[in-house]
Design an enzyme around this catalytic site. Structure first.
Site, short mmCIF file in Angstrom:
data_model
loop_
_atom_site.label_atom_id
_atom_site.label_comp_id
_atom_site.label_asym_id
_atom_site.label_seq_id
_atom_site.Cartn_x
_atom_site.Cartn_y
_atom_site.Cartn_z
CG ASP A 95 -2.06 -0.86 1.39
OD1 ASP A 95 -2.28 -1.36 0.11
OD2 ASP A 95 -2.77 -1.14 2.17
NE ARG A 124 -4.79 -1.64 -4.29
CZ ARG A 124 -4.70 -1.87 -3.13
NH1 ARG A 124 -3.78 -0.87 -2.14
NH2 ARG A 124 -4.82 -2.91 -2.56
P1 FDA Z 1 -14.17 9.74 -3.71
O1 FDA Z 1 -14.47 9.57 -2.39
O2 FDA Z 1 -13.00 10.69 -4.39
O3 FDA Z 1 -15.37 10.10 -4.45
C1 FDA Z 1 -16.07 10.56 -5.87
C2 FDA Z 1 -17.14 10.12 -6.34
O4 FDA Z 1 -17.21 8.86 -6.35
C3 FDA Z 1 -18.55 10.68 -5.33
O5 FDA Z 1 -18.62 12.14 -5.61
C4 FDA Z 1 -19.17 9.65 -5.83
O6 FDA Z 1 -20.09 10.46 -6.96
C5 FDA Z 1 -18.65 8.65 -6.10
N1 FDA Z 1 -18.57 7.77 -5.02
C6 FDA Z 1 -17.68 7.53 -3.99
N2 FDA Z 1 -17.99 6.69 -2.99
C7 FDA Z 1 -19.14 6.12 -3.60
C8 FDA Z 1 -19.86 5.14 -2.92
N3 FDA Z 1 -19.70 4.63 -1.71
N4 FDA Z 1 -21.24 4.98 -3.39
C9 FDA Z 1 -21.50 5.75 -4.45
N5 FDA Z 1 -20.69 6.61 -5.23
C10 FDA Z 1 -19.55 6.82 -4.73
N6 FDA Z 1 -5.26 5.24 -0.93
C11 FDA Z 1 -3.94 5.40 -0.53
O7 FDA Z 1 -3.39 6.42 -0.29
N7 FDA Z 1 -3.18 4.43 -0.42
C12 FDA Z 1 -3.71 3.18 -0.81
O8 FDA Z 1 -2.62 2.23 -0.89
C13 FDA Z 1 -5.04 3.10 -1.04
N8 FDA Z 1 -5.53 1.97 -1.41
C14 FDA Z 1 -6.63 1.78 -1.78
C15 FDA Z 1 -7.26 0.57 -2.28
C16 FDA Z 1 -8.52 0.39 -2.85
C17 FDA Z 1 -8.98 -0.88 -3.45
C18 FDA Z 1 -9.38 1.59 -2.86
C19 FDA Z 1 -10.56 1.41 -3.54
C20 FDA Z 1 -8.78 2.94 -2.33
C21 FDA Z 1 -7.61 2.71 -1.96
N9 FDA Z 1 -7.18 4.22 -1.55
C22 FDA Z 1 -5.93 4.21 -1.01
C23 FDA Z 1 -7.89 5.23 -1.14
C24 FDA Z 1 -8.24 6.28 -2.42
O9 FDA Z 1 -7.00 6.77 -2.37
C25 FDA Z 1 -9.18 7.22 -2.11
O10 FDA Z 1 -8.89 7.90 -0.80
C26 FDA Z 1 -10.66 6.55 -2.01
O11 FDA Z 1 -10.82 5.44 -2.99
C27 FDA Z 1 -11.66 7.66 -2.27
O12 FDA Z 1 -11.43 8.07 -3.71
P2 FDA Z 1 -12.62 7.52 -4.70
O13 FDA Z 1 -12.01 7.74 -6.00
O14 FDA Z 1 -12.97 6.20 -4.66
O15 FDA Z 1 -13.91 8.32 -4.54
#
Ligand code: FDA
Length: 283
Positions: free
Chosen positions: A109, A160
């Site tokens: 990670d 990833r």
């Molecule tokens: P974000 O929270 O930015 O949301 C953007 C939009 O996506 C929202 O406005 C909505 O439209 C949609 N959305 C988000 N969540 C939703 C939900 N539950 N239901 C419906 N719509 C939703 N970070 C890190 O720094 N180091 C790491 O090693 C990892 N590892 C990691 C593994 C995996 C498998 C994942 C999915 C994520 C990580 N992360 C991570 C975390 C990552 O950096 C990030 O903070 C989160 O995934 C949040 O960003 P998103 O792009 O998912 O959606």
């Protein structure tokens, strides 16, 4: 003060592997792969860091014994990165010896920016030695990622790609969501073009739809990448993607040291606070 686990259970599969196993089996039965994460970070005691490596080794063995389709994710600060890079490398390589022996996979990670350089250095060393048994995470919000992604793509690393979950200053990281999304798309395109099997880790429909369209336009098959999401978020979407023939993987954290992970989930999205409250009222 020890907070009750009921608070975290929306995002954390249990406090022990035994509690997490049925959840992993259930996902596997639905055709979804898993990455198990034994929670913990920032260990400053050598004995505890060695124990963490042993616990990860036991986790690899536990996965094999239970017949789960699961890799593991680790944090280098849990294996002594705050103590000494060499010491951390010894722990990491001990773990990777087991992964190679049992044909398993360990993803490192990515933590806060203080650790990015060391994490990438250790990953590159590990990749030279253990190849397909080790992968890394890259955060789209960091300015340095433009360079890192090229170098990692060049060696064909297993990456990833995520946005990044830590609170980073403007001089190190993009701050606005549109800019982070644009960077994410650029890096996803590079990984899809140059690496064998990129992992697209986001819950964001704009990015997911962009990847689907980009793959179709460039004749990149569904078997060439996977979508990853976090336990407790959008499982129905992952099930739907699986039915549509995409490769899917859910990151399933467990363990007693869930507080920092839990806090990151709460701060990145206000809706997650409501999820937690609703879970509590259902208990
Ligand atoms: P974000 O929270 O930015 O949301 C953007 C939009 O996506 C929202 O406005 C909505 O439209 C949609 N959305 C988000 N969540 C939703 C939900 N539950 N239901 C419906 N719509 C939703 N970070 C890190 O720094 N180091 C790491 O090693 C990892 N590892 C990691 C593994 C995996 C498998 C994942 C999915 C994520 C990580 N992360 C991570 C975390 C990552 O950096 C990030 O903070 C989160 O995934 C949040 O960003 P998103 O792009 O998912 O959606």
């Amino acid at each position: 003060m020890k907070l009750p686990f009921a608070l975290a259970r929306r995002f954390v599969a249990g406090e022990t592997l035994e509690q997490a196993i049925p959840k992993v089996s259930d996902l596997n039965e639905k055709g979804i792969n898993v990455t198990l994460d034994l929670l913990g970070e920032n260990v400053t005691d050598r004995k505890m860091a060695r124990e963490a490596a042993e616990n990860y080794i036991d986790l690899l063995k536990g996965i094999e014994q239970a017949g789960l389709k699961s890799s593991i994710s680790i944090k280098l600060t849990m294996m002594g990165l705050d103590i000494d890079q060499e010491f951390c490398r010894d722990n990491l390589f001990r773990l990777l010896d087991t992964a190679r022996k049992h044909d398993q996979f360990v993803r490192i990670d990515m933590e806060a920016s203080d650790y990015t350089q060391q994490t990438i250095e250790l990953f590159k060393e590990a990749f030279r030695e253990y190849g397909k048994h080790v992968g890394i995470v890259i955060q789209a919000y960091l300015h340095r990622t433009k360079q890192d992604i090229e170098e990692l793509a060049e060696i064909g690393a297993d990456v990833r790609l995520c946005k990044g979950a830590y609170n980073e200053p403007e001089r190190l990281a993009l701050q606005s969501m549109p800019a982070i999304r644009e960077a994410f798309k650029e890096y996803a395109a590079t990984l899809l073009q140059k690496t064998p099997y990129p992992r697209i880790a986001t819950h964001d429909d704009e990015l997911i739809n962009w990847v689907i369209d980009h793959a179709e336009e460039n004749k990149i098959g569904k078997s060439r990448f996977e979508f990853q999401m976090l336990y407790g978020l959008r499982q129905d979407t992952m099930e739907e993607f699986t039915r549509q023939g995409y490769n899917t993987r859910i990151y399933v954290p467990y363990g007693t040291r869930w507080l920092p992970y839990f806090k990151r989930r709460l701060t990145e999205r206000k809706e997650n606070i409501w999820f937690v409250l609703s879970t509590m009222f259902k208990s």
